[in-house]
Scaffold this active site. Structure first.
Site, PDB file in Angstrom:
ATOM      1  N   GLY A  62      28.097  58.749  90.302  1.00  0.00           N
ATOM      2  CA  GLY A  62      27.320  58.551  89.083  1.00  0.00           C
ATOM      3  C   GLY A  62      28.047  57.573  88.187  1.00  0.00           C
ATOM      4  O   GLY A  62      29.271  57.446  88.266  1.00  0.00           O
ATOM      5  N   GLN A  67      30.288  53.463  80.311  1.00  0.00           N
ATOM      6  CA  GLN A  67      31.486  53.330  81.148  1.00  0.00           C
ATOM      7  C   GLN A  67      31.756  51.883  81.544  1.00  0.00           C
ATOM      8  O   GLN A  67      32.870  51.547  81.930  1.00  0.00           O
ATOM      9  CB  GLN A  67      31.350  54.175  82.426  1.00  0.00           C
ATOM     10  CG  GLN A  67      31.359  55.668  82.171  1.00  0.00           C
ATOM     11  CD  GLN A  67      31.318  56.422  83.472  1.00  0.00           C
ATOM     12  OE1 GLN A  67      30.241  56.707  83.994  1.00  0.00           O
ATOM     13  NE2 GLN A  67      32.481  56.741  84.023  1.00  0.00           N
ATOM     14  N   CYS A 110      35.803  61.682  87.117  1.00  0.00           N
ATOM     15  CA  CYS A 110      35.078  60.649  86.379  1.00  0.00           C
ATOM     16  C   CYS A 110      35.740  59.300  86.656  1.00  0.00           C
ATOM     17  O   CYS A 110      36.973  59.211  86.639  1.00  0.00           O
ATOM     18  CB  CYS A 110      35.137  60.968  84.885  1.00  0.00           C
ATOM     19  SG  CYS A 110      34.291  59.774  83.840  1.00  0.00           S
ATOM     20  N   LEU A 111      34.931  58.277  86.914  1.00  0.00           N
ATOM     21  CA  LEU A 111      35.502  56.953  87.182  1.00  0.00           C
ATOM     22  C   LEU A 111      36.283  56.431  85.984  1.00  0.00           C
ATOM     23  O   LEU A 111      37.146  55.566  86.146  1.00  0.00           O
ATOM     24  CB  LEU A 111      34.396  55.960  87.563  1.00  0.00           C
ATOM     25  CG  LEU A 111      33.697  56.207  88.900  1.00  0.00           C
ATOM     26  CD1 LEU A 111      32.639  55.139  89.149  1.00  0.00           C
ATOM     27  CD2 LEU A 111      34.695  56.250  90.043  1.00  0.00           C
ATOM     28  N   HIS A 152      26.736  65.446  83.712  1.00  0.00           N
ATOM     29  CA  HIS A 152      27.987  64.734  83.419  1.00  0.00           C
ATOM     30  C   HIS A 152      27.690  63.333  82.865  1.00  0.00           C
ATOM     31  O   HIS A 152      28.246  62.931  81.844  1.00  0.00           O
ATOM     32  CB  HIS A 152      28.821  64.647  84.715  1.00  0.00           C
ATOM     33  CG  HIS A 152      30.051  63.810  84.625  1.00  0.00           C
ATOM     34  ND1 HIS A 152      31.318  64.318  84.804  1.00  0.00           N
ATOM     35  CD2 HIS A 152      30.219  62.479  84.391  1.00  0.00           C
ATOM     36  CE1 HIS A 152      32.208  63.339  84.660  1.00  0.00           C
ATOM     37  NE2 HIS A 152      31.564  62.216  84.407  1.00  0.00           N
ATOM     38  N   GLU A 153      26.781  62.614  83.524  1.00  0.00           N
ATOM     39  CA  GLU A 153      26.467  61.241  83.087  1.00  0.00           C
ATOM     40  C   GLU A 153      25.735  61.239  81.756  1.00  0.00           C
ATOM     41  O   GLU A 153      25.946  60.355  80.921  1.00  0.00           O
ATOM     42  CB  GLU A 153      25.651  60.507  84.154  1.00  0.00           C
ATOM     43  CG  GLU A 153      26.294  60.387  85.528  1.00  0.00           C
ATOM     44  CD  GLU A 153      27.725  59.863  85.505  1.00  0.00           C
ATOM     45  OE1 GLU A 153      28.083  59.100  84.588  1.00  0.00           O
ATOM     46  OE2 GLU A 153      28.503  60.238  86.397  1.00  0.00           O
ATOM     47  N   HIS A 156      28.010  61.274  78.847  1.00  0.00           N
ATOM     48  CA  HIS A 156      28.546  59.941  78.503  1.00  0.00           C
ATOM     49  C   HIS A 156      27.654  59.234  77.480  1.00  0.00           C
ATOM     50  O   HIS A 156      28.144  58.510  76.616  1.00  0.00           O
ATOM     51  CB  HIS A 156      28.638  59.060  79.747  1.00  0.00           C
ATOM     52  CG  HIS A 156      29.852  59.299  80.603  1.00  0.00           C
ATOM     53  ND1 HIS A 156      31.137  59.167  80.131  1.00  0.00           N
ATOM     54  CD2 HIS A 156      29.966  59.641  81.907  1.00  0.00           C
ATOM     55  CE1 HIS A 156      31.999  59.417  81.122  1.00  0.00           C
ATOM     56  NE2 HIS A 156      31.317  59.715  82.201  1.00  0.00           N
TER      57      HIS A 156
HETATM   58 NI    NI Z   1      32.128  60.231  84.024  1.00  0.00          NI
END
Ligand code: NI
Length: 190
Positions: A62, A67, A110-111, A152-153, A156
């Protein structure tokens, strides 16, 4: 969800270099609430394509627009990146209409916080509405990993990071320090 032809075609593979640059925990960009997308046009579709390419290249499932430094309510998800027949999803202006009553604990990463993996409690199932990359309204009941990734996304998009939701403060401090992140970059929400 009805399967419809997407105008975006992205191969599920790693590129030599991700087209978009990731932002990391501690970056203020990740703490700003995102603006609604008012027009779903070719620019938005190009952005979605590059977000997907970046996600696959970075081994994510995701990716949310902040991000990669874009302040828009937009995210991409693929809870099954190994399956080339199962297309990814692009969610624009997503809204969670309903949370299931049941909660579950799952380890998240998370990236934007590489190599940090910690348990987070969230509702198991959600009902989410959004516009797809062609501007069509969609409604999705999600469970399991897909529900988890979307929640989760969507955090953000509100400037929330998964580490804000981690209950185990000791593990949180240890993992962040181990990976070189400042513990005070966390903004606990409970
Ligand atoms: Ni994330």
């Amino acid at each position: 969800m009805a399967s419809q032809t997407s105008q975006i075609t992205v191969e599920k593979k790693k590129l030599e270099q991700a087209p978009l640059q990731l932002h990391y925990l501690g970056d203020r960009m990740l703490r700003q609430p995102c603006k609604r997308v008012t027009k779903i046009d070719n620019d938005i579709r190009q952005l979605a394509k590059e977000m997907l390419e970046t996600m696959y290249t970075e081994d994510g499932i995701g990716l949310a627009a902040p991000q990669i430094g874009v302040n828009k309510q937009m995210l991409v998800v693929d809870s099954d990146p190994e399956d080339s027949t199962n297309p990814p999803l692009v969610l624009i202006n997503p809204v969670i209409k309903r949370f299931g009553k049941e909660l579950c604990v799952t380890q998240e990463g998370c990236l934007s916080i590489p190599k940090v993996f910690l348990d987070v409690v969230r509702p198991k199932a959600i009902e989410v509405t959004f516009k797809d990359e062609n501007g069509r309204p969609q409604k999705l009941m999600a469970d399991g990993l897909l529900s988890r990734v979307i929640q989760h996304e969507m955090d953000h998009l509100n400037g929330v990071m998964f580490v804000d939701r981690v209950d185990n403060a000791i593990a949180l401090t240890q993992e962040l320090q181990k990976q070189g992140f400042a513990v005070d970059a966390v903004q606990p929400i409970r």
